[in-house]
Design a protein around this motif. Structure first.
Motif, mmCIF file in Angstrom:
data_model
loop_
_atom_site.group_PDB
_atom_site.id
_atom_site.type_symbol
_atom_site.label_atom_id
_atom_site.label_comp_id
_atom_site.label_asym_id
_atom_site.label_seq_id
_atom_site.Cartn_x
_atom_site.Cartn_y
_atom_site.Cartn_z
ATOM 1 N N LEU A 1 8.959 -20.214 28.929
ATOM 2 C CA LEU A 1 8.045 -19.379 28.130
ATOM 3 C C LEU A 1 8.736 -18.081 27.713
ATOM 4 N N CYS A 2 9.462 -17.466 28.654
ATOM 5 C CA CYS A 2 10.130 -16.198 28.346
ATOM 6 C C CYS A 2 11.261 -16.404 27.332
ATOM 7 N N ASN A 3 11.894 -17.561 27.383
ATOM 8 C CA ASN A 3 12.968 -17.841 26.416
ATOM 9 C C ASN A 3 12.440 -18.527 25.162
ATOM 10 N N ARG A 4 11.122 -18.441 24.961
ATOM 11 C CA ARG A 4 10.458 -18.883 23.718
ATOM 12 C C ARG A 4 10.570 -20.380 23.478
ATOM 13 N N LYS A 5 10.543 -21.124 24.567
ATOM 14 C CA LYS A 5 10.560 -22.581 24.406
ATOM 15 C C LYS A 5 9.131 -23.108 24.590
ATOM 16 N N PRO A 6 8.808 -24.277 24.009
ATOM 17 C CA PRO A 6 7.458 -24.813 24.193
ATOM 18 C C PRO A 6 7.251 -25.351 25.605
ATOM 19 N N VAL A 7 6.087 -25.078 26.161
ATOM 20 C CA VAL A 7 5.761 -25.550 27.508
ATOM 21 C C VAL A 7 4.376 -26.191 27.469
ATOM 22 N N GLU A 8 4.275 -27.391 28.029
ATOM 23 C CA GLU A 8 2.967 -28.050 28.084
ATOM 24 C C GLU A 8 2.241 -27.644 29.360
ATOM 25 N N LEU A 9 1.024 -27.159 29.184
ATOM 26 C CA LEU A 9 0.215 -26.707 30.305
ATOM 27 C C LEU A 9 -1.089 -27.499 30.312
ATOM 28 N N THR A 10 -1.534 -27.897 31.492
ATOM 29 C CA THR A 10 -2.845 -28.551 31.582
ATOM 30 C C THR A 10 -3.751 -27.689 32.437
ATOM 31 N N ILE A 11 -5.013 -27.616 32.022
ATOM 32 C CA ILE A 11 -5.975 -26.766 32.717
ATOM 33 C C ILE A 11 -7.006 -27.656 33.402
ATOM 34 N N ASP A 12 -7.221 -27.429 34.694
ATOM 35 C CA ASP A 12 -8.194 -28.242 35.429
ATOM 36 C C ASP A 12 -9.566 -28.111 34.766
ATOM 37 N N GLY A 13 -10.158 -29.237 34.396
ATOM 38 C CA GLY A 13 -11.465 -29.216 33.740
ATOM 39 C C GLY A 13 -11.407 -28.706 32.318
ATOM 40 N N GLY A 14 -10.222 -28.665 31.732
ATOM 41 C CA GLY A 14 -10.102 -28.116 30.380
ATOM 42 C C GLY A 14 -9.076 -28.865 29.554
ATOM 43 N N ALA A 15 -8.380 -28.138 28.739
ATOM 44 C CA ALA A 15 -7.517 -28.722 27.715
ATOM 45 C C ALA A 15 -6.059 -28.842 28.181
ATOM 46 N N THR A 16 -5.299 -29.591 27.405
ATOM 47 C CA THR A 16 -3.834 -29.585 27.524
ATOM 48 C C THR A 16 -3.308 -28.789 26.332
ATOM 49 N N ILE A 17 -2.473 -27.820 26.626
ATOM 50 C CA ILE A 17 -2.034 -26.904 25.563
ATOM 51 C C ILE A 17 -0.514 -26.831 25.552
ATOM 52 N N ILE A 18 0.039 -26.823 24.353
ATOM 53 C CA ILE A 18 1.474 -26.521 24.245
ATOM 54 C C ILE A 18 1.591 -25.077 23.801
ATOM 55 N N VAL A 19 2.207 -24.282 24.652
ATOM 56 C CA VAL A 19 2.351 -22.852 24.404
ATOM 57 C C VAL A 19 3.807 -22.547 24.084
ATOM 58 N N GLU A 20 4.026 -21.829 22.989
ATOM 59 C CA GLU A 20 5.372 -21.387 22.624
ATOM 60 C C GLU A 20 5.217 -19.992 22.020
ATOM 61 N N ALA A 21 5.896 -19.017 22.584
ATOM 62 C CA ALA A 21 5.732 -17.626 22.137
ATOM 63 C C ALA A 21 5.995 -17.500 20.641
ATOM 64 N N GLY A 22 5.069 -16.868 19.955
ATOM 65 C CA GLY A 22 5.242 -16.629 18.523
ATOM 66 C C GLY A 22 4.864 -17.801 17.633
#
Ligand code: SF4
Length: 513
Positions: free
Chosen positions: A197-218
């Motif tokens: 995340l700090c090096n601005r790469k995409p990271v897949e995150l899953t949230i318990d009881g929620g969504a799966t999100i791909i987060v990439e800074a910017g």
């Protein structure tokens, strides 16, 4: 990282020194590294029997301010000729500098530079942050998971959903408990996600009881496989306030559907002030104030961050005694303008969807036009502690006082930071302002972040700085440092100011300590 971590497993820290291996002392792991190989973090290697920092030392050229091409000043082992970039407005970042660890020694580079007649010193080091994490802002109204829900990467808990902000969902990731307080797998997954995340790469995150999100800074978030485009213009109530005049005379009623506050123009204060007529509409939800409704639905991925796909589901019976009549026109729209529909009441006072009229298209477009692009923002947060401060001054608390007193200006890879008030040096930085690849890690696990402290030379000497270690920029460019890596120059991004003379002059004149 897992591949590297596995490699680390083969580097037994307790292993006896063998002829062809040498020990790296730059972190507590103390890898023994064979010639031609790198240690567990891939940042240090053994080159012909010397420990070297593998990446080049990055020097920003503020006169160029292009943010563009990297210019190597000198290849390893060659003499610097000095003509490539020499603008007099350079900033030696800590990227590639090496670290002060293990505590007893001065920072790798303590740089002097005269800027506009002021003698400045910049102390440069790569800090090892055991206490660190990221705050992630995801511009969306969609429900990504309940507050406090666990956020996972590679199946491991690495943080949680925290309080939402205006038009954005927020995550708090990392921190010492996930890095070192849980299982080894949890620590590795946390470190890996933070680093990417700090090096601005995409990271897949899953949230318990929620969504799966791909987060990439910017970049826009991708939520359950769907890329988000816009953040809402405001809540439903704010949208009514902003656009009520545009709708007047074009439609009898407007409902702006929103998970936070759904707005109804005929009842809303803005509508009342403009003389809007009652329509006998009934919203199913908790009325807050006139024309403002909470909880019209559960949060979700539908209209305006609700779970609904049919906006009529939030309407009750229309009341003829309060203004409902056949032919009454109704616009329903979401807070991003992405969803909209037009209805007219039939003889039974039931809304019937009709083709969307041209006359309302402009106002819907205006909502869309007023929405900002949805982005992911990643702020690195870390505490500059013992070894780091000891590398700046023999009396570390003096550095904290100087930072808090605004006499010392802190940057991360040349990017300005926010330093939290109160004790210690807890800072936050927008990772998109840090040169790419500026962050590293060690497998303790902890993140490595570049950090620079800039202050007036006389202040530096007064706070117990290592005066004998001060070197000029030219000397550093020409000779490098302990870790023998090459130096490279790059145009500084124009949004990262240098030098911070205004602040340092102010601090000098008001005598803050
Ligand atoms: S992990 Fe990296 S910094 Fe730490 S001892 Fe090994 S090579 Fe050196």
């Amino acid at each position: 990282m897992s591949e590297l971590a596995e490699r680390f497993e083969t580097h037994d820290p307790g292993e006896k020194l063998v002829a062809e291996k040498i020990r790296c002392d730059a972190c507590p792991v103390m890898c023994y590294i064979a010639d031609g190989r790198t240690g567990a973090c891939d940042r240090y290697g053994n080159a012909g029997g010397r420990i070297v920092r593998v990446d080049p030392l990055t020097i920003l050229d503020h006169a160029a301010e292009t943010g563009g091409t990297v210019v190597p000043f000198v290849a390893d082992g060659e003499a610097w000729v000095g003509e490539l970039v020499n603008t007099g407005r350079r900033f030696v970042t800590a990227i590639g500098a090496g670290t002060t660890y293990p505590d007893y020694k001065p920072a790798p580079f303590i740089v002097s530079q005269q800027v506009e007649g002021v003698d400045l010193v910049t102390v440069v080091t790569e800090g090892i942050f055991s206490y660190c994490g990221v705050k992630v802002k995801i511009d969306t109204d969609r429900h990504i998971g309940p507050e406090t829900a666990i956020v996972r990467a590679q199946g491991e808990a690495i943080g949680h959903v925290t309080t939402g902000e205006y038009g954005s969902q927020m995550l708090s990731l990392g921190g010492v408990h996930h890095l070192t307080g849980g299982s080894k797998a949890e620590g590795r997954a946390t470190c890996d996600a933070l680093l990417n995340l700090c090096n601005r790469k995409p990271v897949e995150l899953t949230i318990d009881g929620g969504a799966t999100i791909i987060v990439e800074a910017g970049k826009p978030p991708v939520i359950d496989g769907k890329q988000e485009h816009r953040m809402r213009v405001g809540c439903g109530s704010a949208t009514i306030g902003m656009f009520a005049t545009q709708w007047r005379g074009l439609v009898d009623e407007v409902v702006v559907v929103d998970d936070h506050i759904t707005g109804v123009v005929s009842e809303h204060q803005a509508g009342k002030v403009l003389g809007w007529q009652d329509t006998g509409i009934k919203i199913i939800g908790r009325r807050s104030t006139p024309g403002r409704y909470f909880k019209v639905s559960e949060p979700g991925l539908g209209w305006g961050g609700t779970s609904i796909s049919d906006p009529l589901s939030i309407l009750g019976e229309w009341n003829a005694k309060k203004g409902a009549r056949p032919g009454l026109s109704l616009l329903m729209v979401s807070t991003t303008g992405e969803q909209f529909a037009y209805y007219e009441l039939d003889d039974e006072l039931k809304p019937v969807e009709k083709p969307f009229p041209e006359r309302l298209q402009k106002s819907v477009n205006l909502i869309e036009d007023n929405c900002e692009p949805a982005l992911c923002t990643v702020l690195f947060i870390g505490g500059a502690g013992g070894s780091l401060r000891a590398g700046v001054t023999e009396n570390p608390v003096n550095l904290t006082r100087s930072v808090q007193g605004l006499k010392t200006y802190v940057t991360v890879g040349g990017a300005p930071v926010y330093v939290w008030p109160g004790g210690g040096i807890t800072l936050m930085v927008d990772v998109t302002r840090v040169p790419e690849g500026g962050f590293g890690y060690v497998p303790t696990p902890a993140l490595v972040a570049p950090i620079e402290f800039t202050l007036r030379r006389d202040d530096y000497v007064r706070l117990g700085g290592y005066e004998a270690e001060i070197r000029s920029v030219e000397d550093i460019v020409a000779k490098g440092g302990e870790y023998l890596n090459p130096r490279q120059g790059t145009g500084a991004p124009s949004y990262n100011p240098w030098p911070p003379l205004a602040q340092l002059r102010r601090a000098a004149s008001n005598g803050t300590e």
